[in-house]
Motif scaffolding. Structure first.
Motif, PDB file in Angstrom:
ATOM      1  N   ALA A  34      66.392 -15.167  36.485  1.00 49.79           N
ATOM      2  CA  ALA A  34      65.605 -14.788  37.665  1.00 49.79           C
ATOM      3  C   ALA A  34      66.414 -14.953  38.950  1.00 49.79           C
ATOM      4  CB  ALA A  34      64.320 -15.617  37.740  1.00 49.79           C
ATOM      5  N   VAL A  35      67.170 -16.046  39.051  1.00 48.12           N
ATOM      6  CA  VAL A  35      68.003 -16.249  40.244  1.00 48.12           C
ATOM      7  C   VAL A  35      69.079 -15.170  40.311  1.00 48.12           C
ATOM      8  CG1 VAL A  35      69.669 -17.790  41.364  1.00 48.12           C
ATOM      9  CG2 VAL A  35      67.528 -18.716  40.444  1.00 48.12           C
ATOM     10  N   ASP A  36      69.724 -14.883  39.177  1.00 42.19           N
ATOM     11  CA  ASP A  36      70.743 -13.819  39.165  1.00 42.19           C
ATOM     12  C   ASP A  36      70.131 -12.494  39.592  1.00 42.19           C
ATOM     13  OD1 ASP A  36      72.557 -15.683  38.264  1.00 42.19           O
ATOM     14  OD2 ASP A  36      72.614 -14.935  36.197  1.00 42.19           O
ATOM     15  N   TRP A  37      68.963 -12.168  39.042  1.00 37.04           N
ATOM     16  CA  TRP A  37      68.295 -10.914  39.401  1.00 37.04           C
ATOM     17  C   TRP A  37      68.003 -10.878  40.898  1.00 37.04           C
ATOM     18  CZ3 TRP A  37      63.625  -9.767  41.631  1.00 37.04           C
ATOM     19  CH2 TRP A  37      63.276  -8.414  41.633  1.00 37.04           C
ATOM     20  N   ALA A  38      67.485 -11.981  41.448  1.00 32.77           N
ATOM     21  CA  ALA A  38      67.141 -12.029  42.876  1.00 32.77           C
ATOM     22  C   ALA A  38      68.388 -11.866  43.747  1.00 32.77           C
ATOM     23  CB  ALA A  38      66.440 -13.349  43.204  1.00 32.77           C
ATOM     24  N   VAL A  39      69.466 -12.532  43.378  1.00 31.30           N
ATOM     25  CA  VAL A  39      70.699 -12.449  44.170  1.00 31.30           C
ATOM     26  C   VAL A  39      71.263 -11.033  44.128  1.00 31.30           C
ATOM     27  CG1 VAL A  39      73.116 -13.218  44.282  1.00 31.30           C
ATOM     28  CG2 VAL A  39      71.280 -14.895  43.985  1.00 31.30           C
ATOM     29  N   ILE A  40      71.342 -10.454  42.946  1.00 31.14           N
ATOM     30  CA  ILE A  40      71.900  -9.102  42.806  1.00 31.14           C
ATOM     31  C   ILE A  40      71.008  -8.082  43.498  1.00 31.14           C
ATOM     32  CG2 ILE A  40      72.410  -7.280  41.116  1.00 31.14           C
ATOM     33  CD1 ILE A  40      73.335  -9.603  39.216  1.00 31.14           C
ATOM     34  N   SER A  41      69.711  -8.179  43.304  1.00 28.13           N
ATOM     35  CA  SER A  41      68.770  -7.235  43.928  1.00 28.13           C
ATOM     36  C   SER A  41      68.789  -7.355  45.450  1.00 28.13           C
ATOM     37  CB  SER A  41      67.357  -7.476  43.419  1.00 28.13           C
ATOM     38  OG  SER A  41      67.296  -7.250  42.040  1.00 28.13           O
ATOM     39  N   MET A  52      71.741  -3.912  44.948  1.00 32.54           N
ATOM     40  CA  MET A  52      72.297  -3.373  43.713  1.00 32.54           C
ATOM     41  C   MET A  52      71.265  -3.455  42.597  1.00 32.54           C
ATOM     42  SD  MET A  52      76.067  -4.948  43.428  1.00 32.54           S
ATOM     43  CE  MET A  52      76.459  -6.170  44.652  1.00 32.54           C
ATOM     44  N   SER A  53      71.463  -2.605  41.604  1.00 32.83           N
ATOM     45  CA  SER A  53      70.642  -2.675  40.409  1.00 32.83           C
ATOM     46  C   SER A  53      71.186  -3.801  39.536  1.00 32.83           C
ATOM     47  CB  SER A  53      70.718  -1.355  39.642  1.00 32.83           C
ATOM     48  OG  SER A  53      70.209  -1.526  38.328  1.00 32.83           O
ATOM     49  N   PHE A  54      70.296  -4.640  39.049  1.00 29.86           N
ATOM     50  CA  PHE A  54      70.701  -5.763  38.191  1.00 29.86           C
ATOM     51  C   PHE A  54      71.539  -5.262  37.024  1.00 29.86           C
ATOM     52  CE2 PHE A  54      69.772  -8.629  34.574  1.00 29.86           C
ATOM     53  CZ  PHE A  54      70.252  -9.822  35.100  1.00 29.86           C
ATOM     54  N   TRP A  55      71.094  -4.180  36.380  1.00 29.69           N
ATOM     55  CA  TRP A  55      71.754  -3.688  35.172  1.00 29.69           C
ATOM     56  C   TRP A  55      73.069  -2.984  35.460  1.00 29.69           C
ATOM     57  CZ3 TRP A  55      69.907  -6.212  31.371  1.00 29.69           C
ATOM     58  CH2 TRP A  55      68.573  -6.589  31.376  1.00 29.69           C
ATOM     59  N   GLN A  56      73.328  -2.655  36.724  1.00 32.86           N
ATOM     60  CA  GLN A  56      74.577  -1.977  37.081  1.00 32.86           C
ATOM     61  C   GLN A  56      75.631  -2.943  37.616  1.00 32.86           C
ATOM     62  OE1 GLN A  56      74.937   1.242  36.280  1.00 32.86           O
ATOM     63  NE2 GLN A  56      72.861   1.076  35.488  1.00 32.86           N
ATOM     64  N   HIS A  57      75.278  -4.186  37.844  1.00 32.22           N
ATOM     65  CA  HIS A  57      76.219  -5.180  38.394  1.00 32.22           C
ATOM     66  C   HIS A  57      77.303  -5.484  37.370  1.00 32.22           C
ATOM     67  CE1 HIS A  57      77.632  -9.025  40.089  1.00 32.22           C
ATOM     68  NE2 HIS A  57      77.242  -8.494  41.234  1.00 32.22           N
ATOM     69  N   TYR A  58      78.536  -5.708  37.862  1.00 34.00           N
ATOM     70  CA  TYR A  58      79.648  -5.922  36.940  1.00 34.00           C
ATOM     71  C   TYR A  58      79.501  -7.175  36.079  1.00 34.00           C
ATOM     72  CZ  TYR A  58      81.920  -9.661  39.593  1.00 34.00           C
ATOM     73  OH  TYR A  58      82.216 -10.846  40.200  1.00 34.00           O
ATOM     74  N   CYS A  59      78.736  -8.161  36.543  1.00 41.24           N
ATOM     75  CA  CYS A  59      78.530  -9.385  35.751  1.00 41.24           C
ATOM     76  C   CYS A  59      77.514  -9.203  34.638  1.00 41.24           C
ATOM     77  CB  CYS A  59      78.078 -10.533  36.652  1.00 41.24           C
ATOM     78  SG  CYS A  59      79.416 -11.282  37.575  1.00 41.24           S
ATOM     79  N   VAL A  60      76.714  -8.147  34.720  1.00 41.88           N
ATOM     80  CA  VAL A  60      75.650  -7.936  33.744  1.00 41.88           C
ATOM     81  C   VAL A  60      76.092  -6.838  32.774  1.00 41.88           C
ATOM     82  CG1 VAL A  60      73.226  -7.377  33.383  1.00 41.88           C
ATOM     83  CG2 VAL A  60      73.940  -8.625  35.440  1.00 41.88           C
ATOM     84  N   SER A  61      76.509  -7.271  31.619  1.00 45.23           N
ATOM     85  CA  SER A  61      76.902  -6.361  30.544  1.00 45.23           C
ATOM     86  C   SER A  61      76.239  -6.889  29.272  1.00 45.23           C
ATOM     87  CB  SER A  61      78.430  -6.359  30.392  1.00 45.23           C
ATOM     88  OG  SER A  61      78.880  -7.629  29.940  1.00 45.23           O
ATOM     89  N   ALA A  62      76.601  -6.349  28.152  1.00 42.28           N
ATOM     90  CA  ALA A  62      76.084  -6.886  26.887  1.00 42.28           C
ATOM     91  C   ALA A  62      76.453  -8.358  26.757  1.00 42.28           C
ATOM     92  CB  ALA A  62      76.651  -6.088  25.723  1.00 42.28           C
TER      93      ALA A  62
END
Length: 193
Positions: free
Chosen positions: A61-68, A72-82
């Motif tokens: 949730a914190v990662d999502w809030a920071v990225i959003s 940026m889209s959470f799923w498009q951020h370079y740290c968020v991959s498989a």
């Protein structure tokens, strides 16, 4: 204070610590997430079934809030991959290290300090292996992954992650030592009278 009240207090402090430091991974106050899971494993072992998922959900949730909040889209951020989902077993390695320490803990002693050091270093090494290794091999960030590149990256980041986790866990250990000393005071005072 009952055991459940103590655990609730510890969980509340860990939630605040993670939320307060995870907001910016490279801020002057370093991210305490790895230490939070280690400390949680030590103090909240009997609550693992729901406390670990709660803290894991908070991390996401914190990662999502920071990225959003950066537009940026959470799923498009370079740290968020498989590889992002490998943080679950990585953080559980920290939690398991805390549980292992708790199992062998019999109060403040040199033996306990050695067990703390061994379990923390081992947990960080395994957590880093899972988190860094999965990111290195599974994300699209590394253009041409190689074993030598992975090993160099692993080695470059192991000490900083160990140092950060040790700083927070060391502070928690000092609080534990102080609490144990305070608890012994009244008992010693009753015996002397």
């Amino acid at each position: 204070m009952t055991a459940n009240v103590q655990r609730t207090l510890v969980l509340s402090l860990l939630v605040l610590l993670m939320a307060g430091t995870r907001l910016n991974h490279f801020a002057p106050v370093p991210d305490a997430s790895w230490a939070v899971f280690f400390i949680g494993g030590f103090y909240l072992r009997s609550w693992s079934r729901w406390a670990f998922p709660l803290l894991m959900g908070l991390a996401v949730a914190v990662d999502w809030a920071v990225i959003s909040s950066q537009g940026m889209s959470f799923w498009q951020h370079y740290c968020v991959s498989a590889a992002y989902w490998m943080l679950i077993p990585a953080y559980f390695a920290m939690w398991a290290g805390g549980m292992l320490l708790r199992r062998g803990y019999a109060g403040t002693s040199w033996k306990s300090l050695g067990l703390l050091a061994a379990s923390l270093v081992g947990s960080v090494a395994l957590c880093h292996l899972i988190a860094q290794g999965s990111f290195y091999w599974a994300s699209a960030v590394v253009a041409e992954p190689s074993f030598a590149g992975w090993a160099r990256n692993y080695a470059d980041w192991l000490l900083p992650y160990t140092r950060t986790a040790a700083m927070y866990v060391g502070a928690a250990a000092l609080v534990q030592v102080a609490v144990e000393a305070i608890r012994k005071q009244p008992a010693a005072g009753r015996v002397a009278h």
